[in-house]
Structures are given as structure tokens and as C-alpha cells.
Design an enzyme around this catalytic site. Structure first.
Site, PDB file in Angstrom:
ATOM      1  N   THR A 299       0.936  -1.382   0.067  1.00  8.95           N
ATOM      2  CA  THR A 299      -0.194  -0.103   0.020  1.00  8.95           C
ATOM      3  C   THR A 299       0.821   1.246  -0.110  1.00  8.95           C
ATOM      4  OG1 THR A 299      -0.058   0.209   2.375  1.00  8.95           O
ATOM      5  CG2 THR A 299      -1.706  -1.202   1.438  1.00  8.95           C
TER       6      THR A 299
ATOM      7  N   GLU B  88      -5.473  -4.249  -0.948  1.00  5.80           N
ATOM      8  CA  GLU B  88      -5.831  -5.433  -0.156  1.00  5.80           C
ATOM      9  C   GLU B  88      -7.003  -6.193  -0.781  1.00  5.80           C
ATOM     10  OE1 GLU B  88      -5.260  -2.478   0.648  1.00  5.80           O
ATOM     11  OE2 GLU B  88      -4.761  -2.353   2.589  1.00  5.80           O
TER      12      GLU B  88
ATOM     13  N   LYS C 105     -15.635  16.842   9.227  1.00 12.25           N
ATOM     14  CA  LYS C 105     -16.556  16.936  10.454  1.00 12.25           C
ATOM     15  C   LYS C 105     -16.677  18.188  10.839  1.00 12.25           C
ATOM     16  CE  LYS C 105     -14.275  12.796  11.739  1.00 12.25           C
ATOM     17  NZ  LYS C 105     -13.187  12.991  11.011  1.00 12.25           N
TER      18      LYS C 105
ATOM     19  N   TRP D 224     -21.127  15.461   9.068  1.00 15.26           N
ATOM     20  CA  TRP D 224     -20.358  15.101   8.008  1.00 15.26           C
ATOM     21  C   TRP D 224     -20.320  15.801   6.896  1.00 15.26           C
ATOM     22  CZ3 TRP D 224     -19.078   9.155   8.727  1.00 15.26           C
ATOM     23  CH2 TRP D 224     -18.280   9.024   9.824  1.00 15.26           C
TER      24      TRP D 224
HETATM   25  P1  ADP Z   1      -3.325   3.593  -1.704  1.00 16.56           P
HETATM   26  O1  ADP Z   1      -4.075   4.671  -2.360  1.00 16.56           O
HETATM   27  O2  ADP Z   1      -3.395   3.930  -0.213  1.00 16.56           O
HETATM   28  O3  ADP Z   1      -2.214   3.292  -2.149  1.00 16.56           O
HETATM   29  P2  ADP Z   1      -5.116   1.787  -2.937  1.00 16.56           P
HETATM   30  O4  ADP Z   1      -4.636   2.118  -4.007  1.00 16.56           O
HETATM   31  O5  ADP Z   1      -5.290   0.433  -2.596  1.00 16.56           O
HETATM   32  O6  ADP Z   1      -4.171   2.476  -2.022  1.00 16.56           O
HETATM   33  O7  ADP Z   1      -6.509   2.684  -2.672  1.00 16.56           O
HETATM   34  C1  ADP Z   1      -7.554   2.080  -2.209  1.00 16.56           C
HETATM   35  C2  ADP Z   1      -8.538   3.147  -1.917  1.00 16.56           C
HETATM   36  O8  ADP Z   1      -8.764   3.981  -3.146  1.00 16.56           O
HETATM   37  C3  ADP Z   1      -9.985   2.749  -1.455  1.00 16.56           C
HETATM   38  O9  ADP Z   1      -9.881   2.234  -0.235  1.00 16.56           O
HETATM   39  C4  ADP Z   1     -10.777   4.037  -1.659  1.00 16.56           C
HETATM   40  O10 ADP Z   1     -10.584   4.914  -0.684  1.00 16.56           O
HETATM   41  C5  ADP Z   1     -10.205   4.639  -2.819  1.00 16.56           C
HETATM   42  N1  ADP Z   1     -10.897   4.403  -4.048  1.00 16.56           N
HETATM   43  C6  ADP Z   1     -10.641   3.362  -4.853  1.00 16.56           C
HETATM   44  N2  ADP Z   1     -11.325   3.369  -5.891  1.00 16.56           N
HETATM   45  C7  ADP Z   1     -12.491   4.359  -5.578  1.00 16.56           C
HETATM   46  C8  ADP Z   1     -13.404   4.633  -6.503  1.00 16.56           C
HETATM   47  N3  ADP Z   1     -14.063   4.475  -7.564  1.00 16.56           N
HETATM   48  N4  ADP Z   1     -14.123   6.032  -5.661  1.00 16.56           N
HETATM   49  C9  ADP Z   1     -13.731   6.377  -4.596  1.00 16.56           C
HETATM   50  N5  ADP Z   1     -12.556   5.914  -3.771  1.00 16.56           N
HETATM   51  C10 ADP Z   1     -11.991   4.943  -4.464  1.00 16.56           C
END
Ligand code: ADP
Length: 540
Positions: free
Chosen positions: A185, A330, A439, A444
């Protein structure tokens, strides 16, 4: 219990390659390279080269259970590593070249990689970090002898390694629960965490992603992943395309408008995908150059919320359907996909589009979702009540690499960190990430909803909303806007645009015109924005 009497053939990544080479061996793979002309071959020839690469890995002393790292773009040689490394039972850690040096070093050390494969234009980065890599004992540049730059790390060329191996490698069979990929991540909070994909998870995920309820590729599709191979295996596209017999087009690191358009037009791309920032750029390029992506049918977009204005622009200007997905590292990474259903279609074309564009996607078989309130109880699936989004299933994480404890509850549910609603149509809508929600006075405000609306304001290229401390309301929204080149808009124009579209108390306390910083995975870097504007409303 009476047991079934069917075979228990392990689901292995090498099985995808063997199938593609046999069933549609002549289907093309086209790849840009770094300082090289476009490379063309097919699944059969790729499979043979993967066999050579497997032999080369063994000669480098890499065996089952070992980990190697890549620092590489969307290229055919990187794709070969996807199959060769995992095919021998070793693990491929796809490091993200856009992370900070210290994070790249952290992930490669944490992975305990013995070999680092890297692109020619990343030599400088590799030389910079090599002294801190504790376990890497060989450096391989993804190039041929003629283009090799050994540098201070004494790199050897990938092509020379392959050429030294006799043909005829036989892929071994092993436990489908063995690890195949290690994806980290991006570490927006704390150190990056390693997610160790098993062969079983990767194959099941790819089979599900190919279904018509998800990507639905056919043998006629031409698929170009613009999501990075190093970011959660480019959403599984390097596995789904060969399963479906689709042609694969790899753009390397050239994600500029002209570069993408050349491949879309020249290779007949029907399906492409990536994070929203790429498409903001591509849409602007099309507009400025008066071009049309003829032949392109669908664009899958995810990683961040897809602004409605983006989906609308693709559909109305170019008749291209946008397919929103939500997922995370994940989850291998696919969670939901926004495909239509008869129930939505019955409401009419317009209403169906609105319903699809306003939500992240439809539940998919293999991924169970629930939303929970503060006490952990299920919230109503009414499309209104939001809760913490929990997920479980055969391609969902159980435990991070080298962590002592599982990251799921007793029933196997993993808390995604997102807040969402579920509805009777079987769709999920993200309202925010837990840490991004604003917040204000006990209520929210969804930063995603505000961004989505602001992005439709004429002249806006990227809209970012963050909550910043406010003496009276705890937090208030701040809108940061990056405008299109040559656009002239001011705060009053933005407020006039927002006023009829949002609740009065959602109105941002200020509008700032500035470049919007992005993370290593191309998302709006809200952490940086929050820090930068921390005191912006302190004297209100
Ligand atoms: P990181 O951004 O930490 O590298 P990831 O690429 O795994 O990790 O990102 C996952 C996160 O990206 C999700 O938990 C969510 O918050 C956001 N995300 C992914 N796809 C979407 C979407 N279509 N709309 C909104 N948020 C999204």
C-alpha cells in the site's frame, strides 16, 4: 460429509500463460519500450520467452519462495516477469518507482528481495538507493546488450540472461495458496504495508474480472492497461486479457495525451483503464487537438472517485462508456464494477446512466460487502445510511506480510477504511475515506461529493476538497482548484456554480487556485494539502 470426486488442479498463474499460448497463441501483445521502438509479439512467443526467463531466474539462484523486486513500467519485459517469477514459485514484488526513495528502500528491504529488475530510465534511482538495499545481490536492467548501462551497480541485461538459457522449461505444479505477488500500500499513513497475493487469489480474481458483470472482455477486445503494472498488478488486466484472448497493448511510462492516442488509434484499443488524473489529461488533449478516440468503447476508471463530468464527457463527446470500479491493494484489487442491470435499464437510458455514474459499482460474486455502524451492527441497505465498509472473500487480505496478527475480525471481515452506502439495486457508493471526511459542527461533509460537483464547473481541471481546523466548527471544507490552461475563473464564479447544487453549510470556506499535488498512485494528495493549509482558517 460426502466429498466430491473432481480434480483439485491448483489454480496457478502459469496456467493462464499456458492456456493463452495454446488457445490463442497468435493474439498480439504490443509494447512500448524505454528508448526502444514499439515491440510486437504474441502469447505463444511470450510464453516461450517466459520459459527462458524462468531458466534465467534459476541461474541467478532464485527459487521457490524467494522474492525478487521490479522497478518497471507497463512493458512486455515487466509482463514476462509477472509470469516467469511466479511460474517458478518465487514472488514478484512490484516496487512503485514513484514513491519516495526511502519508501522504495523500505519495501525492497522488507520484501528481502535478492534480485532487482529495473528499467533503463530508472538507473539513476537504482544507483541512488543501491547502497541501502540490504538483500539485493544482482541487478538486471530490462533491456538488451546494445542498450545496457551497467552503471555503478554493475547491472546485466535481461536479454543476455534470456539468451544464455536453453529452451524447454516445464512449469512446476505447487500449492495454489503459495505467494505470487507482493504489493505494498502506498503508505499514506505510516510505513507501506505488504499484501501478499496467492496464486489462487490472483487466478480467481482474474476469472471474476473477465465476467460480463465486470470487464466482460471478448477475443475481439484490445486492452490497454494505463493503471500501472506496479500498482496492484494493474487491476489484474495482465491476467484477464490472456484469459479472454484479448490483444494487449502496453504503453510503458508514456501516459501523455499524444502517446496514449497514438496507441488507441494505431492499435485499435477498445478498452483502457486508469486513475482519473490520466483521463482528465487525455480528455483535455482530445479537446485541444480536435481528435476522437475512434474504436475506443470503454474506459475503466478507479482508484479515486470518477467525477460525473468525466463520465459524461466520454459518453456525450465520444460515445465511450465509463466503467467505474472501486477496489484497493488489499483486494487484488477489484471490489465492485459499475455495470448496468435490467432493473436500472427499465428506468430509461438517462436514469440508468445517472444511477450508474453516481455510484462506485455493483456487487460482484466473490466479494462480500457490508456496512457497519459504530457498534459494528449492519446498517440498512437503503442507499442512504452510510457505515464503515467491510469486505471478505477469496481475494481479500487476511494478514499483512510479516505482521503478527490477522487484519480481519473473527468472521473474516476486513475494514476498508472507507465509508459507504449499499442499496437495493446491489450497488455500493463511497461517501468518503474515513480520514478524509470533513467533520463540521457534528455533521459530516463528504469531500468526494463536493469534489465531484466542483469538477463539473467550467474551467476546472482538478478539484480537491480537504477539511481544515476551524475555531468554531471543528473543521470546515477548503476547495483547491487547478484550472485548465487558459481558463479564467474566480472564487465568485465557483461559488455561483456550487450554490444551487449543494446544501448551504457545505459551501467551502475558501477557494484556492493552485496546482493539486498527487500521490505516487496518481490520487489527490490530501495529506499534503491538509498540512499545507492547516492554519488557513485559524483566524476565522
Ligand atoms: P493507496 O491509495 O493507499 O495506495 P489503494 O490504491 O489500494 O491504496 O487505494 C484504495 C482506496 O482508494 C480505497 O480504499 C478507496 O478509498 C479509494 N478508491 C478506489 N477506488 C475508488 C472509487 N472508484 N471511488 C472512490 N474511492 C476509491
Amino acid at each position: 460429509m460426502l466429498m466430491g470426486l473432481m480434480q483439485t488442479t491448483p489454480l496457478l498463474v502459469s496456467g493462464i500463460l499456458r492456456y493463452a499460448a495454446t488457445a490463442h497463441g497468435e493474439r498480439e501483445i504490443v509494447s512500448r519500450g524505454v528508448d526502444e521502438p514499439i515491440h510486437r509479439y504474441d502469447y505463444a512467443r511470450m510464453a516461450r520467452r517466459c520459459e527462458h526467463a524462468a531458466g534465467a531466474l534459476e541461474r541467478l539462484g532464485v527459487g521457490a519462495g524467494d522474492t525478487v523486486s521490479s522497478l518497471a513500467w507497463n512493458t512486455h519485459r515487466h509482463l514476462e516477469l509477472f509470469y516467469a517469477v511466479t511460474g517458478i514459485g518465487a514472488v514478484l514484488h512490484t516496487a512503485n518507482p514513484r514513491l519516495f526513495d526511502e519508501q522504495i528502500v523500505y519495501t525492497i528491504n522488507h520484501a528481502e528481495s535478492s534480485v532487482l529488475f529495473f528499467e533503463r530510465n530508472l538507473l539513476e534511482l537504482v544507483e541512488r538507493i543501491a547502497g541501502q538495499l540490504r538483500t539485493v545481490r544482482a541487478y538486471v536492467m530490462l533491456t538488451d546488450e546494445a542498450n545496457l548501462l551497467p552503471g555503478a551497480v554493475g547491472a546485466v541485461s535481461y536479454e543476455a540472461l534470456l539468451a544464455a538459457v536453453q529452451p524447454g522449461f516445464a512449469w512446476p505444479s505447487f500449492d495454489e495458496n503459495a505467494a505470487a505477488f507482493l504489493c505494498y500500500t502506498s503508505g499514506t499513513t505510516g510505513d507501506p504495508k505488504g499484501v501478499l497475493y496467492s496464486h489462487r487469489a490472483v487466478v480467481l480474481h482474474a476469472m471474476a474480472a473477465g465476467l460480463a458483470s465486470a470487464f466482460g472482455f471478448t477475443a475481439f477486445d484490445v486492452v490497454m492497461p494505463c493503471s500501472s503494472l506496479y500498482h496492484a498488478t494493474a487491476w489484474g488486466l495482465p491476467f484477464v486479457a490472456p484469459i479472454c484472448g484479448s490483444k494487449l497493448v502496453l504503453p510503458a511510462d508514456r501516459m501523455d495525451g499524444a502517446g496514449l492516442h497514438e496507441l488507441i488509434e494505431g492499435e485499435g484499443v477498445t478498452f483502457t483503464g486508469g486513475v482519473p488524473t490520466i483521463w482528465t489529461m487525455y480528455l483535455a488533449w482530445l479537446d485541444q487537438n480536435g481528435r476522437t478516440p475512434a474504436g475506443l468503447k470503454r474506459v475503466v476508471i478507479g482508484g479515486s472517485a470518477v467525477p460525473r463530468a468525466m463520465a459524461q464527457a466520454f459518453k456525450e463527446r465520444y460515445d465511450v462508456d465509463v466503467l467505474q470500479i472501486w477496489g484497493m491493494t488489499e483486494l487484488c484489487p477489484l471490489g465492485v464494477v459499475a455495470t448496468p442491470t435490467p432493473a436500472l435499464a427499465a428506468r430509461g437510458e438517462e436514469a440508468m446512466r445517472e444511477a450508474i455514474w453516481s455510484r462506485q459499482g455493483r456487487l460482484q460474486f466473490g466479494i462480500e460487502l457490508r456496512t457497519a455502524d459504530e457498534d459494528g451492527a449492519d446498517t440498512a441497505r437503503d442507499g442512504e445510511t452510510s457505515g464503515a465498509l467491510m469486505v471478505r472473500g477469496p481475494w481479500t487480505i487476511r494478514r499483512y506480510h510479516k505482521h503478527e496478527a490477522d487484519c480481519v475480525d473473527a468472521d473474516g471481515w476486513f475494514d476498508t477504511g472507507d465509508i459507504a452506502t449499499l442499496d437495493a439495486d446491489g450497488f455500493m457508493r463511497i461517501t468518503d475515506r474515513k480520514k478524509d471526511v470533513i467533520k463540521s459542527g457534528g455533521e459530516w461533509i463528504s469531500s468526494i461529493d463536493l469534489e465531484n460537483i466542483a469538477a463539473a464547473c467550467p474551467g476546472v481541471k482538478v478539484a480537491a476538497v480537504v477539511g481544515v481546523p476551524h475555531p468554531k466548527w471543528e473543521e470546515r471544507p477548503l476547495l483547491i482548484i487547478e484550472t485548465h490552461d487558459g481558463a479564467s475563473i474566480d472564487r465568485a464564479a465557483v461559488e455561483d456554480f456550487l450554490r444551487p447544487r449543494i446544501a448551504r453549510w457545505w459551501m467551502p470556506d475558501d477557494v484556492i487556485f493552485a496546482a493539486v499535488p498527487l500521490t505516487a498512485t496518481g490520487k489527490i494528495d490530501k495529506k499534503t494539502l491538509r498540512t499545507r493549509y492547516r492554519d488557513h482558517l485559524a483566524d476565522r
